[in-house]
Scaffold this active site. Structure first.
Site, short mmCIF file in Angstrom:
data_model
loop_
_atom_site.label_atom_id
_atom_site.label_comp_id
_atom_site.label_asym_id
_atom_site.label_seq_id
_atom_site.Cartn_x
_atom_site.Cartn_y
_atom_site.Cartn_z
CG ASP A 101 -2.29 0.46 1.05
OD1 ASP A 101 -2.44 1.56 0.50
OD2 ASP A 101 -3.23 -0.25 1.45
CD GLU A 257 -9.31 4.22 -1.11
OE1 GLU A 257 -10.16 3.91 -0.28
OE2 GLU A 257 -8.41 5.03 -0.87
CG HIS A 318 -8.98 -1.57 5.07
ND1 HIS A 318 -8.80 -1.55 3.69
CD2 HIS A 318 -8.56 -0.36 5.51
CE1 HIS A 318 -8.29 -0.39 3.33
NE2 HIS A 318 -8.14 0.35 4.41
CG ASP A 319 -11.56 1.82 4.28
OD1 ASP A 319 -10.91 1.75 5.35
OD2 ASP A 319 -11.09 2.30 3.22
#
Ligand code: TEU
Length: 514
Positions: A101, A257, A318-319
């Site tokens: 990331d 993203e 994960h959000d």
């Protein structure tokens, strides 16, 4: 493009690991890199091709690693640089690619760059972040709002008393935004990419990629036009990032993203062939579980992005609340089939292959600023009856509560159970790997009956998904043999006619045309 020329990031499936919650090797209750390396065989057995790791760099953890204070070192919570190297090496040895990331929009407020920047108005790094004088009355420079607004909307600006100016932070005050309009910033951030590329990583997931272009005049956000993201300057910046990746051999890639929920705004990112290799599409996350809505979304994006673009549909990360919690357990199986059969590169969030749901977090254990703890609950590897309450995730107290369903949903408990979610994921991934039409074939949606979303891949096979909790007729044209059903007892190889085939409640099927 011949099969052998298809890059891995188009033909493969990516598995997202949230390192805090994957596997804890030292018993401190927090997952770490050595834990990931020790569990890589799970990914091989699952049948994915690449792993993306959420941040593990040095961080004060105000946003659990998305506030980076040193981009080129590993936070002691997660291990050491040697552990990161061992992870990449362990992945490569197993034929898995490793994606890290990269968080270019902001750093931690403890990063040396920001400490310098905030020290005085004339520090050479002042312009590495976005500083502005207050508006009359001491008001923030404009109307931009920070992303985390669980406890009410807050300006993206915090006044720094010492130098009398506001600094910009699109997220927490502990996450000041870098100023990409200063050429020194891209230069420094490109070097971060090179640091990890030199160590062998195969690519990056780029955090809020669309946010590195903002209106340099800092104009107010207006209805229908945001000035704090998706500004035209973002595109040359993404091109420059791609050029850095292209300095290296071996199909290094970037997936962005790009959290734009209007597909017309997202499409330019997906269409560009000289920017990001892949762009996450988050539109599914906000759709109700409805066949016509999913069909319309995919059809619209295929149309807008065009056949040259390669989608990266996203059903969870994960959000966001987990698939099985948003849609229910039955639909979660259908959703898995859809994700792994649509045209594009699927991203699977850790634990979705186990059918995990969001875990209730009692108020005294809440740690995230934005309500995202329930989806970040640790992975149950073994049943607590044999492995203790940490369920093989940790020998200590997990940082977030373990799912109360660990006994049944633990990975080891699902292996060999043909009815388990894990078995379904393995079967889908194996079929996808063995079937060129699923990996690379064209997409066309089919006219179908009520509550059924059906589409063709490469003219070779059809997928029909029943979104209803009741039996539904597929009602599409075509005949063939059943390759796979979400219903474990459905006999493979059966001849079916899509016109008359009736799907069970929450059933999806893949049919090879005769
Ligand atoms: O998320 C950016 C983003 O779009 C989120 O604000 C998302 O809308 C929100 O989390 C929904 O609750 C990325 C990361 O994925 C996230 O974990 C980070 O907190 C954020 O950037 C800041 O780096």
């Amino acid at each position: 493009m011949a099969a052998s020329e298809t890059p891995w990031w188009r033909s493969g499936v990516v598995y997202q690991i949230y390192p805090r919650s994957f596997a804890d090797s030292n018993g401190d209750g927090v997952g770490d890199l050595a834990g990931v390396t020790a569990r890589l065989d799970h990914l091989v057995d699952l049948g994915v091709d690449a792993v993306w790791l959420s941040p593990f760099y040095r961080s004060p953890m105000a946003d659990f690693g998305y506030d980076v204070s040193d981009h080129t070192d590993v936070d002691p919570t997660f291990g050491t640089l040697a552990d990161a190297d061992a992870l990449v090496e362990g992945a490569h040895r197993r034929g898995l690619r490793a994606i890290f990331d990269w968080v270019p929009n902001h750093t931690s407020d403890r990063h040396a760059w920001f400490l310098a920047s905030r020290s005085t108005r004339d520090d050479p790094k002042r312009s590495w972040y976005v500083w502005r004088d207050p508006r009359p009355g001491g008001r923030p420079p404009n109307n931009w709002i920070s992303a985390f607004s669980l406890d009410g909307e807050r300006p993206s600006w915090t006044l720094d008393e010492r130098t009398g100016q506001f600094y910009l932070h699109s997220f927490l005050p502990e996450q000041p935004d870098l100023n990409w309009d200063d050429p020194a910033v891209p230069e420094a951030m490109h070097d971060v990419l090179r640091f990890w590329l030199d160590r062998g990583v195969d690519g990056f997931r780029i955090d809020v990629a669309h946010a590195i272009g903002k209106d340099p005049a800092l104009g107010d956000n207006e209805p229908g036009r945001r000035h704090d993201q998706d500004w035209p300057s973002v595109h040359p910046r993404l091109q420059a990032i791609r050029h850095v990746l292209e300095e290296y051999e071996g199909d290094r890639m970037a997936v962005g993203e790009v959290y734009l929920l209007d597909q017309a705004e997202l499409a330019p990112y997906a269409r560009a062939t000289d920017e990001l290799h892949l762009v996450h599409n988050f539109v599914f996350l906000n759709l109700p579980w409805s066949a016509p809505r999913f069909r319309a979304t995919v059809d619209e994006f295929e149309e807008l992005a065009g056949p040259g673009a390669w989608p990266a549909w996203c059903l969870g990360n994960h959000d966001h609340p987990r698939i099985a919690s948003r849609y229910g357990r039955g639909p979660a199986r259908v959703a898995a089939m859809m994700l792994l059969t649509l045209r594009g590169t699927p991203f699977v969030f850790q634990g979705d292959e186990l059918g995990l749901t969001d875990v209730e977090v009692p108020p005294e254990r809440i740690v995230d600023v934005d309500g995202r703890d329930p989806v970040r609950s640790p992975i149950p590897w073994e049943p607590p009856s044999s492995a203790g309450p940490g369920a093989g995730f940790s020998t200590g107290e997990p940082w977030l509560p373990m799912t109360p369903e660990a006994e049944r949903l633990a990975a080891s408990a699902q292996v060999g159970d043909c009815e388990s979610m894990l078995s379904l994921y393995r079967a889908l991934l194996a079929l996808r790997r063995a079937t060129p039409a699923l990996r690379e074939g064209s997409y066309k949606s089919l006219e179908a009956g009520e509550d059924v979303y059906a589409f063709e891949r490469g003219g070779d096979l059809a997928v029909a998904l029943n979104f209803a909790p009741e039996p539904r007729r597929v009602g599409a044209t075509g005949r063939g043999s059943l390759l796979l059903s979400t219903r474990p007892s459905a006999p493979r190889g059966t001849e079916v006619d899509l016109a008359t085939l009736t799907l069970e409640p929450d059933e999806g099927v893949i049919v090879a045309f005769a």
